[in-house]
Write a protein that holds these residues in place. Sequence first.
Motif, short mmCIF file in Angstrom:
data_model
loop_
_atom_site.label_atom_id
_atom_site.label_comp_id
_atom_site.label_asym_id
_atom_site.label_seq_id
_atom_site.Cartn_x
_atom_site.Cartn_y
_atom_site.Cartn_z
N ASN A 85 -6.89 4.68 -5.41
CA ASN A 85 -7.91 5.28 -4.53
C ASN A 85 -8.85 4.21 -3.96
O ASN A 85 -10.07 4.25 -4.17
CB ASN A 85 -8.70 6.36 -5.26
N THR A 102 0.83 -1.21 0.00
CA THR A 102 0.00 0.00 0.00
C THR A 102 0.86 1.26 0.00
O THR A 102 2.01 1.26 0.47
CB THR A 102 -0.94 0.01 1.22
N SER A 103 0.27 2.33 -0.52
CA SER A 103 1.00 3.59 -0.66
C SER A 103 1.05 4.39 0.64
O SER A 103 1.74 5.41 0.72
CB SER A 103 0.34 4.44 -1.75
N GLY A 104 0.33 3.98 1.66
CA GLY A 104 0.32 4.68 2.93
C GLY A 104 -0.74 4.12 3.85
O GLY A 104 -1.42 3.14 3.51
N GLN A 155 -6.26 4.88 -0.62
CA GLN A 155 -4.85 4.60 -0.89
C GLN A 155 -4.71 3.73 -2.14
O GLN A 155 -5.67 3.06 -2.57
CB GLN A 155 -4.22 3.88 0.31
N ASP A 156 -3.53 3.76 -2.71
CA ASP A 156 -3.22 2.88 -3.84
C ASP A 156 -2.64 1.57 -3.30
O ASP A 156 -1.97 1.56 -2.25
CB ASP A 156 -2.21 3.55 -4.78
N GLN A 157 -2.87 0.51 -4.02
CA GLN A 157 -2.35 -0.78 -3.56
C GLN A 157 -1.99 -1.68 -4.74
O GLN A 157 -2.57 -1.59 -5.82
CB GLN A 157 -3.38 -1.49 -2.67
N TYR A 207 -6.54 6.55 4.04
CA TYR A 207 -7.43 6.16 2.94
C TYR A 207 -8.05 7.41 2.32
O TYR A 207 -8.26 8.40 3.03
CB TYR A 207 -8.54 5.24 3.47
#
Length: 237
Positions: free
Chosen positions: A167, A117-119, A124-126, A122
Motif C-alpha cells: 500500500n 509494481t502491482s499496478g 500499490q505494492d512494490q 495507487y
Amino acid sequence: MLTMLCLAAAFSLGLTACGDDDDKSKDNNTSADVIDESDVTQEGDTTEEGDTTEEGDTTEEGDTTEEGDTTEEGDTTEEGDTTEEGDTTEDACDTNGFVSMHSELMADQGVIVVRETSGEAYPQDQMVLELYGEMFSQDFTYEVGVPYPVDDPDPVSCMECLTIGVNCPVGTASTGSCEVNYAAVAGEFTITEMDTEAGVFKATLTGAQFVNVDDENSGWCVDSFDFNEMPAPAPAE
C-alpha cells in the motif's frame, strides 16, 4: 681276602646304583616341576578363567542393536526432523511470491534501481532492488552471471538492497513510506542481461526471505522472480 674283594665289589655296585637313582630322580623332578608349575591348562587356562565369550560377550551384554539402537531411540527423522519442527520457511513467511504488472529501471551515476509494481493505481505494492556497489567503489562492477547476496536489511549499510512495500502512496520510489515495509535478510540475485546505457537490465532472484521492519515475527518469501520483465508503466499525465 676274598671277603674284602666281595665287599669292595658290592660297595662299588652300590654307589653306581645310587648314582643312577639320583640322576633319574632329578630328571623326574625336573619334568614334574614343569607340569605342576607351568601347566597352562590348570592354572592359566584362558578358556575357564578368561573366556571372553561368557564374560565379555558383546552380543548379550553390549548389543548395540537392542540397547543403543539409534533408529528407535535417537531417530533424528522422527525426533529432530527440522522440516516439521524447525521449518523456518513455513514459520517466517506470512506471504509468498510477488506479482508484478509493471517494471521500471533507473540507472544513473553508478546506481541501479529496478522497481516492480502491482499496478498503475495507487496505493500499490512494490518490490524494489537497489544496487549501490558501483557508486561507492570505482573498482567494482556488477557482472552478468555472478550471484550477489541480498542479506543486509539495513538501508544505510546495504550495497544490494531488496525491499517490499505494501500500500505505497503516489511518488514512492523506494520502500520506506509504504503502509507495511519488508527488507530482505536472505536470498541472492543473478544478473542475466545488462546494458544500463541502453536501458537494459534483467536479473533473477532466488530464495529471498523478507522480515517486516516493524515486526520481526512477520515475514514474506519469494522463491523466484525475474526483474524487469514487465512493461514500464504509462507516463503520468
